[in-house]
Each structure stands twice: as structure tokens, then as C-alpha cells.
Design a protein around this motif. Structure first.
Motif: not given
Length: 393
Positions: A229-251
Motif C-alpha cells: 500500500x505504499x504511495x508510490x503504487x498510486x504514482x505508478x498507476x497514474x503513470x500507466x494510465x497516461x503513458x502505456x494505456x493511453x498509447x497502446x489502448x487508446x491511440x
């Protein structure tokens, strides 16, 4: 029960007169069930009754609440049936437009008892329950009415009552005295808490709905793989949404949306797509999220953007009523101000090392995971072995 408590009338007045009174005196009185993880396997569950009123009308609100608590009438079966049909219609109308939310409820319900409760309150399980309830009301109204009376007697008791107040100046002291005394009038009853469970794991579940676009979801319990439950996991989830998921799933994939939700109290992580033309390709992308975090080049600028976005989520702006409700829910979930401050520090200190470590953990967790897809019947052939659910069938 929550809707019936404020929408069926009382021994003094019918539902139309009650609605008129609530509209003229208050800014709204609503009751609804709520659940959230409370650390480990524990869940916080409550029926939350919210009311908004001007300070000079507190006495009127007190009288209304006393009437609802002690004189609410469940005698009108036709009115209750109307409430059931309205609730079912609203939920049915949201199944496709909010398919990603239905999937999130469905997937995380398999991972933690609190999320299972949320799914029963607002997901597909609630929809199936409302269909069954309609049949019961039409065939055995006396039995349903007895259940409502029993639920009210078990839930409206001073043993578990908690008062949350949002007010200014001396208003808190006045409201605490007035409404605290009202809660003390509730009967003191005992009652054992029923054991909580998760939704049975299904491996892959296909929810068949009339939609050409798909909603795809993959979820895993990160606690089983060492997440704390470390706070860095929330940052990782935010980063995934705006990078990997945005590029591969949306674009590249053409979906209208892609999301990554992580609940650090339960450990449940869910990757979701919205109005997605793909299915298998999206699942492959989801499973590759951990490897992406582990191997991608991470610039300080990208990390800072994710950190800022995460802090914005933690300290989002709320109007006074929403701020008070959020504070109450944190209290019920066992989240202290000290814990929130520690979380902010962990988020602000997040760097490449933490994101890489989360990527390794994610890679292990998502190699399996729970899968759910919303789509049309044609997906049956593409998802052999999937458990098929047909809400509208």
C-alpha cells in the motif's frame, strides 16, 4: 431500505407530501449503503444518511429525522414497487454507458469483501437482485414488508450510530447537541456481524450486452505478491494510465478510454478499457504493463507529472458537504490524518527505483489475474471457457 426510508412516507404523511416537505425545508435527505476496505481483509460497511440544511432550519430537520426514524411507513406496496422499478431502470440504463465501472465492481468483488459489498450495492448483483425483488413484491408483499421492518430495526440503533457534522463556527457545537441527542433516542440493540465473503472467482467472465464496442478488464490482488500500500503504487498507476494505456489502448487500439485503478487498502488493481474495438489485444496490453514499467526509460519530467497528478487526486477540491462526507468515510475506514500525511510523503518521494519495483510486482500479478469482458454474443467464440452472464436475457 435507504430509498424506502425517505421515499415511502410516514405514519403522518404520504410520500408526495414528505417529498414536498424535504424539498422546502432541506437541501436534500438521502440514505444509501456504503462499503470500503478498512485494512487487511476487513471491510467498513454502513448505511449513510446525508442531510443538508441551513443553520436556522436545524430544528425542522431534527423533526423530520425523528419522523423518519420512528414513524417511517412501509405499508404502500405499490409505491415500493415503483421505487424498485425506477432503481432497476436507472441501473439498466447505465450498464452499457458505464460498462467499465460495472467491470471494475465485478472484478474487484472477487478480490476483497468490501468490493464484493460495493458490487452488491451498485453492480450486476444489484441488478439481478432488483429483478428478483420485483417478483417478490408482486407475489409476496407481506414478506418483503416484514424484511424492510426487520432491516430498519437492525440498522437504526444507537450502538453503531455515528454522527458526522460539517458546519461553521458555533454550528458544530449546536448541531452535535441537537442531533447527538436524537441518536440517543434510537433503541440499543445487539446483533452479531455476519461474515463477509468475496465473489466466487470465475477466471474469465463474459457479460453479454447489446453493444458492438467492448469493455475489457483485468484485475489482481497485489497484496498476494507483496504490495504494502505504499504511495508510490498510486504514482505508478497514474503513470500507466497516461503513458502505456493511453498509447497502446487508446491511440493504437482505438478505444475511447483506458483506466488503471488501484486501492491501496485492499490491494486490488484493475485495468479497464472503455468502448474498445479489441478484446484479446487489449488483454495482452494489460498483461504487458508490468514489463513496460520495469524496462521503459523514465524521465524526471514524466515522473513529476505523475506525482503532481497523484497529489491532485489525494487532495482534490471538495465543496463543504463533500469534504465532510469524505472525512466521515476516512474515519470509518480507519484512515488517519497521520496516515494521509505519510502517504503524501511517499508519493512525493517516488522515483525510478519505486516505479521499477512496482513494475516487477505487477508483472508477476498480471501473469494470471481475473478477467471480465462486456460485449455482444459474438465474443462467446473468442473467449472459450468463459463464464457467460446475460443480465438482459
Amino acid at each position: 431500505l435507504g430509498r424506502a426510508l425517505t421515499g415511502m412516507g410516514t405514519a403522518r404523511r404520504g410520500h408526495a407530501e414528505l417529498a414536498s416537505l424535504l424539498g422546502s425545508v432541506t437541501g436534500g435527505v438521502h440514505a444509501a449503503p456504503w462499503a470500503a476496505p478498512a485494512g487487511g481483509p476487513d471491510a467498513a460497511e454502513r448505511l449513510i444518511l446525508r442531510a443538508k440544511v441551513l443553520a436556522e432550519r436545524e430544528g425542522d430537520l431534527e423533526a423530520i429525522l425523528r419522523e423518519l426514524f420512528f414513524e417511517a411507513s412501509f405499508a404502500d406496496g405499490e409505491r415500493f414497487l415503483q421505487l424498485v422499478l425506477e432503481a432497476r431502470t436507472r441501473l439498466e440504463a447505465r450498464l452499457v454507458p458505464s460498462g467499465h465501472q460495472a467491470l471494475q465492481h465485478r472484478l474487484t468483488a472477487r478480490l476483497h469483501s468490501a468490493h464484493h459489498a460495493e458490487e452488491r450495492f451498485a453492480g450486476l448483483s444489484q441488478y439481478f437482485f432488483l429483478k428478483e425483488l420485483e417478483t417478490l413484491v408482486r407475489g409476496d408483499w407481506d414478506g418483503v414488508r416484514h424484511t424492510l421492518d426487520d432491516l430498519r430495526d437492525r440498522l437504526l440503533r444507537q450502538n453503531d450510530a455515528l454522527l458526522g457534522i460539517t458546519a461553521g463556527g458555533e454550528g458544530v457545537t449546536t448541531a452535535r447537541s441537537r442531533f447527538g441527542a436524537l441518536l440517543q433516542e434510537l433503541p440499543a440493540r445487539g446483533g452479531a456481524r455476519q461474515p463477509r465473503t468475496t465473489l466466487a472467482a470465475a477466471g474469465t467472465e463474459l457479460v453479454v450486452l447489446p453493444t458492438r464496442a467492448h469493455f475489457v478488464g483485468l484485475a489482481a490482488d497485489l497484496r498476494r505478491h507483496g504490495a504494502t500500500g505504499h504511495g508510490s503504487a498510486l504514482v505508478a498507476a497514474k503513470f500507466l494510465r497516461t503513458s502505456w494505456l493511453w498509447e497502446r489502448v487508446r491511440v493504437q487500439g482505438g478505444a475511447y478510454g483506458a483506466f488503471c485503478h488501484y486501492n491501496r487498502k485492499s490491494g486490488a488493481l484493475a485495468l479497464l478499457s472503455y468502448r474498445d474495438p479489441n478484446c484479446e489485444k487489449t488483454l495482452e496490453t494489460f498483461r504487458g504493463a508490468g514489463a513496460f514499467l520495469r524496462t521503459t526509460s523514465l524521465s524526471r519530467d514524466e515522473i513529476e507529472k505523475a506525482v503532481i497528478g497523484t497529489i491532485g487526486d489525494i487532495d482534490a477540491h471538495h465543496l463543504p458537504d463533500a469534504k465532510g462526507l469524505a472525512s466521515l468515510k476516512r474515519h470509518l475506514s480507519g484512515i488517519t490524518d497521520e496516515e494521509r500525511q505519510q502517504l503524501r510523503g511517499e508519493v512525493l518521494a517516488t522515483g525510478k527505483k519505486e516505479l521499477r519495483a512496482f513494475g516487477e510486482l505487477l508483472e508477476q500479478a498480471l501473469s494470471g489475474g481475473e478477467v471480465a469482458v462486456i460485449g455482444d454474443a459474438a465474443l462467446r467464440e473468442r473467449l472459450p471457457g468463459a463464464v457467460v452472464v446475460e443480465p438482459l436475457g
